[in-house]
Design a protein around this motif. Structure first.
Motif, PDB file in Angstrom:
ATOM      1  N   PHE A   1       0.823  -1.209   0.000  1.00 29.62           N
ATOM      2  CA  PHE A   1       0.000   0.000   0.000  1.00 29.62           C
ATOM      3  C   PHE A   1       0.858   1.261   0.000  1.00 29.62           C
ATOM      4  O   PHE A   1       0.464   2.277  -0.569  1.00 29.62           O
ATOM      5  CB  PHE A   1      -0.989   0.007   1.181  1.00 29.62           C
ATOM      6  CG  PHE A   1      -0.369   0.296   2.519  1.00 29.62           C
ATOM      7  CD1 PHE A   1      -0.306   1.591   3.004  1.00 29.62           C
ATOM      8  CD2 PHE A   1       0.139  -0.735   3.295  1.00 29.62           C
ATOM      9  CE1 PHE A   1       0.261   1.857   4.242  1.00 29.62           C
ATOM     10  CE2 PHE A   1       0.710  -0.475   4.533  1.00 29.62           C
ATOM     11  CZ  PHE A   1       0.779   0.820   5.004  1.00 29.62           C
ATOM     12  N   MET A   2       2.047   1.204   0.618  1.00 27.83           N
ATOM     13  CA  MET A   2       2.949   2.359   0.598  1.00 27.83           C
ATOM     14  C   MET A   2       3.521   2.550  -0.809  1.00 27.83           C
ATOM     15  O   MET A   2       3.644   3.681  -1.287  1.00 27.83           O
ATOM     16  CB  MET A   2       4.088   2.189   1.611  1.00 27.83           C
ATOM     17  CG  MET A   2       3.651   2.309   3.052  1.00 27.83           C
ATOM     18  SD  MET A   2       2.909   3.913   3.458  1.00 27.83           S
ATOM     19  CE  MET A   2       4.250   5.018   3.142  1.00 27.83           C
ATOM     20  N   ARG A   3       3.871   1.454  -1.470  1.00 24.36           N
ATOM     21  CA  ARG A   3       4.377   1.561  -2.841  1.00 24.36           C
ATOM     22  C   ARG A   3       3.308   2.146  -3.752  1.00 24.36           C
ATOM     23  O   ARG A   3       3.593   3.034  -4.560  1.00 24.36           O
ATOM     24  CB  ARG A   3       4.848   0.198  -3.355  1.00 24.36           C
ATOM     25  CG  ARG A   3       6.068  -0.344  -2.628  1.00 24.36           C
ATOM     26  CD  ARG A   3       6.717  -1.525  -3.336  1.00 24.36           C
ATOM     27  NE  ARG A   3       5.810  -2.598  -3.702  1.00 24.36           N
ATOM     28  CZ  ARG A   3       5.517  -3.640  -2.936  1.00 24.36           C
ATOM     29  NH1 ARG A   3       6.043  -3.755  -1.729  1.00 24.36           N
ATOM     30  NH2 ARG A   3       4.705  -4.595  -3.369  1.00 24.36           N
ATOM     31  N   LEU A   4       2.074   1.680  -3.603  1.00 25.38           N
ATOM     32  CA  LEU A   4       0.978   2.185  -4.424  1.00 25.38           C
ATOM     33  C   LEU A   4       0.729   3.670  -4.138  1.00 25.38           C
ATOM     34  O   LEU A   4       0.544   4.465  -5.056  1.00 25.38           O
ATOM     35  CB  LEU A   4      -0.295   1.377  -4.188  1.00 25.38           C
ATOM     36  CG  LEU A   4      -1.537   1.857  -4.946  1.00 25.38           C
ATOM     37  CD1 LEU A   4      -1.307   1.808  -6.449  1.00 25.38           C
ATOM     38  CD2 LEU A   4      -2.747   1.029  -4.550  1.00 25.38           C
ATOM     39  N   SER A   5       0.749   4.041  -2.885  1.00 21.31           N
ATOM     40  CA  SER A   5       0.531   5.432  -2.505  1.00 21.31           C
ATOM     41  C   SER A   5       1.600   6.345  -3.111  1.00 21.31           C
ATOM     42  O   SER A   5       1.281   7.391  -3.699  1.00 21.31           O
ATOM     43  CB  SER A   5       0.544   5.548  -0.975  1.00 21.31           C
ATOM     44  OG  SER A   5       0.502   6.889  -0.566  1.00 21.31           O
ATOM     45  N   LEU A   6       2.853   5.946  -2.989  1.00 16.88           N
ATOM     46  CA  LEU A   6       3.944   6.742  -3.572  1.00 16.88           C
ATOM     47  C   LEU A   6       3.862   6.775  -5.086  1.00 16.88           C
ATOM     48  O   LEU A   6       4.065   7.817  -5.710  1.00 16.88           O
ATOM     49  CB  LEU A   6       5.306   6.193  -3.139  1.00 16.88           C
ATOM     50  CG  LEU A   6       5.870   6.751  -1.844  1.00 16.88           C
ATOM     51  CD1 LEU A   6       7.100   5.973  -1.418  1.00 16.88           C
ATOM     52  CD2 LEU A   6       6.185   8.226  -1.975  1.00 16.88           C
TER      53      LEU A   6
END
Length: 124
Positions: free
Chosen positions: A12-17
């Motif tokens: 989810f952090m990769r997607l957010s960034l």
């Protein structure tokens, strides 16, 4: 357009960034879920900027940072850390990170940090 590699063990952090960066004109050339993959992806994609989580299973962000800098001493790596990891942030800056961002982050500081690195460096 600057090429970015996103490294974080949380999808989810990769997607957010990725969403934030692509929306603001950056090209995300790849993602990695740990330090070992970050090193491989760095060699493969030769990004202009790397966003790197510090705490990941296996090869940590700081270990990956050191290896990437051995490969490319001019690598632009921005470390990303959760609150309460000040020692790790300090260690990453000493190891050669260009800057750091604290999680959870707001969009503006992320974009400002990347812009400062882009303006400070002539990215080819």
């Amino acid at each position: 357009m600057e090429k970015v590699l996103i490294v974080d063990d949380a999808a989810f952090m990769r997607l957010s960034l990725r969403t934030l960066l692509e929306t603001n004109g950056y090209q995300v050339v790849g993602e990695a879920e740990n330090g070992t993959m970050a090193i491989r992806r760095y060699i493969e994609y030769k990004p202009d900027i790397v966003t790197m989580d510090i705490t990941m299973p296996g090869c940590t962000g700081i270990e990956a940072l050191k290896e990437i800098l051995k490969i490319d001493p001019k690598a632009n790596v921005i470390m990303i850390s959760a609150m309460g990891q000040e020692r790790l942030v300090r260690d990453s800056i000493i190891a050669g990170a260009q800057s750091f961002i604290v999680k959870p982050y707001n969009e503006e500081p992320v974009l400002k940090t990347i812009k400062q690195i882009v303006e400070r460096e002539i990215i080819v």
